[in-house]
Write an enzyme that holds these catalytic residues in place. Structure first.
Site, PDB file in Angstrom:
ATOM      1  N   SER A 103       1.649  -7.411  -1.209  1.00 17.55           N
ATOM      2  CA  SER A 103       2.325  -8.467  -0.445  1.00 17.55           C
ATOM      3  C   SER A 103       1.555  -9.778  -0.433  1.00 17.55           C
ATOM      4  O   SER A 103       2.099 -10.807  -0.029  1.00 17.55           O
ATOM      5  CB  SER A 103       2.653  -8.001   0.971  1.00 17.55           C
ATOM      6  OG  SER A 103       1.511  -7.983   1.785  1.00 17.55           O
ATOM      7  N   THR A 162       1.653  -4.602   4.079  1.00 17.73           N
ATOM      8  CA  THR A 162       1.460  -5.017   5.474  1.00 17.73           C
ATOM      9  C   THR A 162       0.852  -6.416   5.602  1.00 17.73           C
ATOM     10  O   THR A 162       1.046  -7.078   6.615  1.00 17.73           O
ATOM     11  CB  THR A 162       0.542  -4.016   6.219  1.00 17.73           C
ATOM     12  OG1 THR A 162      -0.735  -3.980   5.569  1.00 17.73           O
ATOM     13  CG2 THR A 162       1.144  -2.633   6.262  1.00 17.73           C
ATOM     14  N   ASP A 163       0.131  -6.855   4.542  1.00 17.28           N
ATOM     15  CA  ASP A 163      -0.663  -8.089   4.712  1.00 17.28           C
ATOM     16  C   ASP A 163       0.179  -9.314   5.053  1.00 17.28           C
ATOM     17  O   ASP A 163      -0.243 -10.159   5.840  1.00 17.28           O
ATOM     18  CB  ASP A 163      -1.491  -8.358   3.445  1.00 17.28           C
ATOM     19  CG  ASP A 163      -2.568  -7.302   3.239  1.00 17.28           C
ATOM     20  OD1 ASP A 163      -2.865  -6.559   4.197  1.00 17.28           O
ATOM     21  OD2 ASP A 163      -3.099  -7.200   2.119  1.00 17.28           O
ATOM     22  N   THR A 221       0.829  -1.216   0.000  1.00 18.42           N
ATOM     23  CA  THR A 221       0.000   0.000   0.000  1.00 18.42           C
ATOM     24  C   THR A 221       0.857   1.256   0.000  1.00 18.42           C
ATOM     25  O   THR A 221       0.538   2.245  -0.676  1.00 18.42           O
ATOM     26  CB  THR A 221      -0.921   0.006   1.244  1.00 18.42           C
ATOM     27  OG1 THR A 221      -1.871  -1.040   1.092  1.00 18.42           O
ATOM     28  CG2 THR A 221      -1.657   1.319   1.392  1.00 18.42           C
TER      29      THR A 221
HETATM   30  N1  ASP Z   1      -2.582  -5.240   0.241  1.00 18.24           N
HETATM   31  C1  ASP Z   1      -1.499  -4.430   0.766  1.00 18.24           C
HETATM   32  C2  ASP Z   1      -0.243  -5.293   0.805  1.00 18.24           C
HETATM   33  O1  ASP Z   1      -0.075  -6.056   1.705  1.00 18.24           O
HETATM   34  C3  ASP Z   1      -1.843  -3.926   2.122  1.00 18.24           C
HETATM   35  C4  ASP Z   1      -0.833  -2.977   2.734  1.00 18.24           C
HETATM   36  O2  ASP Z   1       0.290  -2.848   2.312  1.00 18.24           O
HETATM   37  O3  ASP Z   1      -1.198  -2.354   3.783  1.00 18.24           O
HETATM   38  O4  ASP Z   1       0.544  -5.217  -0.094  1.00 18.24           O
END
Ligand code: ASP
Length: 331
Positions: A54, A85-86, A12
């Protein structure tokens, strides 16, 4: 002046709105332009490794990241990796094992809102990541929402909140307050004076099974047919499984007898599992499972992939799980 390498991998933090929804598009040069830290305090180099959500980051990507880190380590005081973050907690845990005897800070960070957005949390998180490098504590960690977390103790616990990560069953390594960073007194590290080594072999043939009341024991036959070499079972409470009516233990015993390494942990996020307390746990121990103790599921899954990448011998896998490498487990 500290030398820092900023590596980007997507997520993100690096995303823009597209017709298909948010998708990683921003590269390291753009991120450097928006960095919230003074380049008078740090010498910063940057490099894109890949640009992925991710959810698409898998063991092969962990290996690519580990290779880049290992190559760059001698030239830098610390490495910061921006990441979605995922699955960041999986990447952090996997790196914790692959980068053996790490003697510098390797800090993962990301954001809940893209860095170009007005209300982004990316800048604060990057600031904390640079502060973590400044702390000079060796190891893989996640810097997020004012917290610095041992990578192999981190879990993503919120989808929207800025406090997306927690340190599970272990203290935060650092917390940002108005008067500076409060660093934990007793950071759990196995401080052996061995030299750094990249051990990047992984076996992705690991399955995670979350038990539900009524799980069909035939699942263990299927796992064997599919040639899985490792299975992580999230069992109930302290670490129990049913053996009435649908007896999971008979087929599980068979799976283990066929050289599949099985680690059992709890479905509860906090505190430890102890398979010796109840009959429903002891039956699992009698099958020959490896206790996951107080490790997070992310730390167990990646440790099992790493262990199976190092050895074919189930007894050696068990010895690896009886070892605390980077504070991932309380023995
Ligand atoms: N879908 C995103 C990822 O994990 C979520 C994030 O980065 O907060 O790449």
């Amino acid at each position: 002046m500290k030398r820092v390498l900023l590596l980007t991998t997507g997520g993100t933090i690096a995303s823009r709105q597209t017709r298909q929804g948010l998708s990683p598009d921003i590269n390291c040069r753009d991120i450097i332009q928006m960095l919230p830290v003074s380049q008078d305090n740090f010498t910063i180099d940057s490099r894109d490794i890949f640009n992925l959500d991710s959810s698409n980051v898998q063991p092969e990507e962990w290996q690519s990241i580990a290779e880049v880190i290992a190559e760059a380590l001698p030239d830098y005081d610390g490495i910061i990796i921006t990441h979605g973050t995922d699955t960041m907690a999986y990447t952090a845990s996997a790196l914790s094992y692959m980068l053996q005897n790490l003697n510098k800070p390797v800090v993962l960070t990301g954001a809940q809102i893209p860095i170009e957005h007005m209300f982004t949390d990316a800048k604060m998180n990057l600031q904390v990541a640079f502060a973590a490098v400044n702390m000079g504590i060796s190891g893989v960690m996640i810097a997020f929402d004012g917290k610095i977390i041992n990578g192999c103790r981190s879990v993503k616990v919120r989808t929207l909140g800025f406090d997306a990560f927690e340190s599970i069953s272990a203290p935060y390594w650092g917390e940002v307050y108005a008067d500076g960073i409060h660093i934990a007194n007793n950071i759990t590290r196995v401080l052996e004076r061995k030299s750094f080594e990249l051990k990047k072999s992984l076996c992705p043939d690991v399955f995670l099974l979350k038990l539900i009341p009524g799980t069909n024991p035939d699942i263990f036959d299927w796992l064997e047919q599919k040639n899985y070499r490792g299975v992580v079972i999230e069992a109930f409470g302290m670490g129990g499984t049913h053996f009435e009516r649908r007896n999971l233990t008979a087929k599980l015993k068979n799976l283990i007898a066929n050289n599949v390494s099985v680690v059992v942990c709890s479905q509860c996020l906090y505190e430890k599992s102890d398979l010796s307390l109840y009959e429903v746990g002891r039956r699992l121990l009698e099958c020959g499972v490896i206790p996951g103790r107080d490790m997070t599921t992310e730390a167990i899954v990646t440790k099992l992939m790493w262990a199976l990448g190092q050895t074919q011998d189930p007894a050696a896998v068990r010895r690896i799980f009886d070892t605390n490498y980077v504070g991932e487990v309380t023995l």
